[in-house]
Design a protein around this motif. Sequence first.
Motif, PDB file in Angstrom:
ATOM      1  N   LYS A 247       0.184   5.125  -4.638  1.00 65.47           N
ATOM      2  CA  LYS A 247      -0.525   4.924  -3.370  1.00 65.47           C
ATOM      3  C   LYS A 247      -0.382   3.514  -2.812  1.00 65.47           C
ATOM      4  O   LYS A 247      -0.614   3.297  -1.619  1.00 65.47           O
ATOM      5  N   THR A 248       0.000   2.567  -3.642  1.00 61.37           N
ATOM      6  CA  THR A 248       0.211   1.213  -3.131  1.00 61.37           C
ATOM      7  C   THR A 248       1.324   1.169  -2.098  1.00 61.37           C
ATOM      8  O   THR A 248       1.421   0.211  -1.327  1.00 61.37           O
ATOM      9  N   ASN A 249       2.159   2.204  -2.047  1.00 67.48           N
ATOM     10  CA  ASN A 249       3.234   2.260  -1.057  1.00 67.48           C
ATOM     11  C   ASN A 249       2.796   2.911   0.251  1.00 67.48           C
ATOM     12  O   ASN A 249       3.549   2.912   1.217  1.00 67.48           O
ATOM     13  N   TYR A 250       1.583   3.471   0.285  1.00 69.89           N
ATOM     14  CA  TYR A 250       1.133   4.207   1.464  1.00 69.89           C
ATOM     15  C   TYR A 250       0.604   3.243   2.524  1.00 69.89           C
ATOM     16  O   TYR A 250      -0.083   2.269   2.214  1.00 69.89           O
ATOM     17  N   MET A 251       0.899   3.566   3.778  1.00 70.53           N
ATOM     18  CA  MET A 251       0.481   2.716   4.889  1.00 70.53           C
ATOM     19  C   MET A 251      -0.034   3.574   6.038  1.00 70.53           C
ATOM     20  O   MET A 251       0.388   4.715   6.226  1.00 70.53           O
ATOM     21  N   GLY A 252      -0.939   3.012   6.825  1.00 70.36           N
ATOM     22  CA  GLY A 252      -1.459   3.713   7.992  1.00 70.36           C
ATOM     23  C   GLY A 252      -2.934   4.025   7.860  1.00 70.36           C
ATOM     24  O   GLY A 252      -3.577   3.706   6.849  1.00 70.36           O
ATOM     25  N   ASN A 253      -3.487   4.665   8.894  1.00 71.80           N
ATOM     26  CA  ASN A 253      -4.924   4.944   8.929  1.00 71.80           C
ATOM     27  C   ASN A 253      -5.270   6.376   8.546  1.00 71.80           C
ATOM     28  O   ASN A 253      -6.416   6.801   8.695  1.00 71.80           O
ATOM     29  N   ASP A 254      -4.294   7.133   8.022  1.00 70.56           N
ATOM     30  CA  ASP A 254      -4.554   8.505   7.589  1.00 70.56           C
ATOM     31  C   ASP A 254      -4.285   8.693   6.100  1.00 70.56           C
ATOM     32  O   ASP A 254      -4.120   9.818   5.633  1.00 70.56           O
ATOM     33  N   VAL A 255      -4.236   7.583   5.358  1.00 71.89           N
ATOM     34  CA  VAL A 255      -3.996   7.678   3.922  1.00 71.89           C
ATOM     35  C   VAL A 255      -5.250   8.224   3.251  1.00 71.89           C
ATOM     36  O   VAL A 255      -6.336   7.652   3.396  1.00 71.89           O
ATOM     37  N   PRO A 256      -5.162   9.328   2.510  1.00 71.78           N
ATOM     38  CA  PRO A 256      -6.351   9.891   1.862  1.00 71.78           C
ATOM     39  C   PRO A 256      -6.942   8.919   0.838  1.00 71.78           C
ATOM     40  O   PRO A 256      -6.213   8.240   0.108  1.00 71.78           O
ATOM     41  N   ALA A 257      -8.248   8.873   0.772  1.00 71.53           N
ATOM     42  CA  ALA A 257      -8.915   7.997  -0.192  1.00 71.53           C
ATOM     43  C   ALA A 257      -8.811   8.545  -1.611  1.00 71.53           C
ATOM     44  O   ALA A 257      -8.817   7.786  -2.582  1.00 71.53           O
ATOM     45  N   GLU A 258      -8.683   9.842  -1.717  1.00 70.37           N
ATOM     46  CA  GLU A 258      -8.660  10.481  -3.036  1.00 70.37           C
ATOM     47  C   GLU A 258      -7.399  10.112  -3.806  1.00 70.37           C
ATOM     48  O   GLU A 258      -6.290  10.116  -3.265  1.00 70.37           O
ATOM     49  N   ASP A 259      -7.563   9.791  -5.090  1.00 65.35           N
ATOM     50  CA  ASP A 259      -6.425   9.566  -5.972  1.00 65.35           C
ATOM     51  C   ASP A 259      -5.980  10.912  -6.530  1.00 65.35           C
ATOM     52  O   ASP A 259      -6.786  11.675  -7.063  1.00 65.35           O
ATOM     53  N   LEU A 260      -4.705  11.203  -6.421  1.00 65.05           N
ATOM     54  CA  LEU A 260      -4.147  12.473  -6.872  1.00 65.05           C
ATOM     55  C   LEU A 260      -3.298  12.228  -8.113  1.00 65.05           C
ATOM     56  O   LEU A 260      -2.525  11.266  -8.166  1.00 65.05           O
ATOM     57  N   ILE A 261      -3.400  13.110  -9.084  1.00 59.97           N
ATOM     58  CA  ILE A 261      -2.754  12.841 -10.365  1.00 59.97           C
ATOM     59  C   ILE A 261      -1.239  12.787 -10.238  1.00 59.97           C
ATOM     60  O   ILE A 261      -0.572  12.060 -10.985  1.00 59.97           O
ATOM     61  N   TRP A 262      -0.656  13.513  -9.284  1.00 59.31           N
ATOM     62  CA  TRP A 262       0.796  13.475  -9.137  1.00 59.31           C
ATOM     63  C   TRP A 262       1.277  12.158  -8.532  1.00 59.31           C
ATOM     64  O   TRP A 262       2.486  11.888  -8.522  1.00 59.31           O
ATOM     65  N   GLN A 263       0.339  11.321  -8.066  1.00 57.57           N
ATOM     66  CA  GLN A 263       0.707   9.987  -7.595  1.00 57.57           C
ATOM     67  C   GLN A 263       0.802   8.989  -8.748  1.00 57.57           C
ATOM     68  O   GLN A 263       1.091   7.808  -8.512  1.00 57.57           O
ATOM     69  N   ASP A 264       0.597   9.453  -9.958  1.00 55.45           N
ATOM     70  CA  ASP A 264       0.662   8.594 -11.155  1.00 55.45           C
ATOM     71  C   ASP A 264      -0.200   7.351 -10.983  1.00 55.45           C
ATOM     72  O   ASP A 264       0.289   6.211 -11.056  1.00 55.45           O
ATOM     73  N   PRO A 265      -1.500   7.510 -10.778  1.00 58.80           N
ATOM     74  CA  PRO A 265      -2.361   6.354 -10.502  1.00 58.80           C
ATOM     75  C   PRO A 265      -2.431   5.396 -11.689  1.00 58.80           C
ATOM     76  O   PRO A 265      -2.388   5.800 -12.854  1.00 58.80           O
ATOM     77  N   VAL A 266      -2.521   4.123 -11.350  1.00 55.06           N
ATOM     78  CA  VAL A 266      -2.682   3.049 -12.345  1.00 55.06           C
ATOM     79  C   VAL A 266      -3.772   2.117 -11.831  1.00 55.06           C
ATOM     80  O   VAL A 266      -3.703   1.653 -10.686  1.00 55.06           O
ATOM     81  N   PRO A 267      -4.789   1.820 -12.641  1.00 57.00           N
ATOM     82  CA  PRO A 267      -5.840   0.904 -12.177  1.00 57.00           C
ATOM     83  C   PRO A 267      -5.310  -0.516 -12.051  1.00 57.00           C
ATOM     84  O   PRO A 267      -4.319  -0.888 -12.695  1.00 57.00           O
ATOM     85  N   ALA A 268      -5.965  -1.301 -11.222  1.00 57.34           N
ATOM     86  CA  ALA A 268      -5.569  -2.702 -11.064  1.00 57.34           C
ATOM     87  C   ALA A 268      -5.747  -3.437 -12.385  1.00 57.34           C
ATOM     88  O   ALA A 268      -6.689  -3.188 -13.142  1.00 57.34           O
TER      89      ALA A 268
END
Length: 725
Positions: free
Chosen positions: A421-442
């Motif tokens: 999600k760090t690559n996502y840009m714009g005002n329609d980016v969903p707030a929800e973290d999705l597992i297929w996005q391979d989330p990593v905490p800061a």
Amino acid sequence: MDGNDVKPTGGCPVMHGGNTGNDKPVTKWWPNALNIDILHQHGARTNPMDADYDHREAVKALDYDAVKADVKALMVESQEWWPADWGHYGGLMIRLAWHSAGSYRMQDGRGGAGSGNIRFAPLNSWPDNASLDKARRLLWPAKKKYGNALSWADLIILAGNMAYESMGLKTFGFSFGREDIWAPETDVYWGSETEWLAPSEQRYGDLDNPSTMENPLAAVHMGLIYVNPEGVNGQPDPARTALHVRETFARMAMNDEETAALTCGGHTVGKAHGGVAGDDIGVEPEAAALEQQGFGWANADHQGKAANAFTSGIEGAWTKEPTKWDMGYFDYLFNYDWELTKSPAGANQWAPVNMPDDQKPVDASNPAVHKTPMMTDADMAMKVDPIYNEICQKFMADPDYFADTFARAWFKLTHRDMGPKTNYMGNDVPAEDLIWQDPVPAGNTSYDVAAVKAKIADSGLSASDMIATAWDSARTYRGSDKRGGANGARIRLAPQKDWAGNEPQRLAKVLGILEPIAAETGASVADVIVLAGNVGLEQAIKAGGHDIAVPFTPGRGDATDEMTDAASFDVLEPFADGFRNWVKKDYAVSAEEMLLDRAQLMGLTAAEMTVLLGGMRVMGTNHGDADHGVFTDRKGQLTSDFFVNLTDMAYSWHPVSDGTYEIRDRKSGAIKFTATSADLVFGSNSILRAYAEVYAQDDNAEKFVRDFVAAWTKVMNADRFDLLD
């Protein structure tokens, strides 16, 4: 099957023939030659943008709402030269977005919508993409208006989103930020067939067992996005088609529910086009005459009517109101019996039995005429296959659930290859973290890096163990879909901790020492793994007689099992790693081809690949501590000895029966070193030898170390998208 269950695929996991020959001006004469061009295809030679152009910065300046409004307005601005079905381009734009994204395959992450590759051959001329050249030209006014900041890759997917929204669907979200390429993606292997739509048997071990499709392919024919809409090999059989639909969509990272949602939701709007004879349709864009100006599939019978357009050869709408998001698809499919028939173009399709005229959709050009709707064999599979049927029943019982499931699956389809999600840009980016996005905490950035390095240096770990572990953690990164890499430290989680290429016993030993250091110092395990690699590298540099620091930027986070869709990480498993001189077993492709494939996925240039391999050899980081390619008497030191000895004419090279080679002293005949083909290709391939000779020169010993450090740092930071802003 739950929402995150993606089954693994069978067959050979590596690319076949994509790294050799390819009929280039030189290599066409020597079809087995290694094609190094794929490592340089999107460099400065093809990119027309200024050297200091920063696409992310440009995107930030976009007026997102204005772009969306303009694209949505374009949907109903029907053009005389290519009239819209029922005055609405929604179906056409959805097909453009779908076919742009639908070329993605999970096995190697290639294809997909992330680069605007549908603008170039072969995708722009695939039979399945017939007349999508018109869709892109319809979008040109928006592209022209917003310029560099609005990439074609973004615009094409945005057009699909705006089409759905204009027809009543609440989409799940959208991200800007895709950056265009400027030349065809010659690294993508689409199959070995030499003709469009060749029989499917050419890419299956057993056509009755869809899992035997050749990897990394996902589509059933050369020139199709997914399955043949007329049936397997054009022979209607919905039950059999369902099996191929399931396999193809699984290879696109979709489970059964997502597959059913995409099929039903994709056909809830728009129509297929085959109302005129296919024999009268002209050649594809890449084969068209100059005066066509990039257009293909000329249609003499078009006559300025939307109903006369030609795409798949199948003709008709799926619903009564094809410009409206509703449940009409299910109403037709499940409330009528269907019989096999032919389109005017001669394609196999299904027609409803005894449907009254007033229940049929009107003609796309003439509202006074009602036209018989149709279903493809893939649509009938949704009804015939018991698993898909059960899912469809669930959708029909809860239209809101269907809409939400489709919107999420559509978002996944169109964003899968954008990475985290760090690559996502714009005002329609969903707030929800999705597992297929391979989330990593800061990760933490405030710890004492020097203190952590000191603890690592005193840990008793060897330099080779530290370097190999950091490499194994980072090498999973693939630029094709921006997955993998060292961030997240998923090397300590299933399935990576058990991969043969990661030497599980050695890995467990190293992690058992590094994880307590992370806990003591407040650093993430991901940072400590990379930092340990840097410590080992600096030790090897110093032992080799140089004093060069290895850059490090803290801030990686540690993923958890709950953040990791383990099944979808199976495809990232390395079955070979030329940098550590390892192949899991014998494959149809050579070790050097697999090395090139991995280097391309990692985003390396040929020079970077060369310097990294030579350095890894002499530092003793081979898998299992093997001796092949360790062309040095100073093992453990970062020196240019690999290249010095590779190019030394005092030695001769001799194949051994097990596929390895002996390097012998010419005078005495004594064996000096052993090697694999992944070693000797750097002396045999003329381009790679040119790089090897640079590093073998007496005046480039320090340059070799500096170049190795730069390439190493690039690999360690490949997935640090948080550093881009």
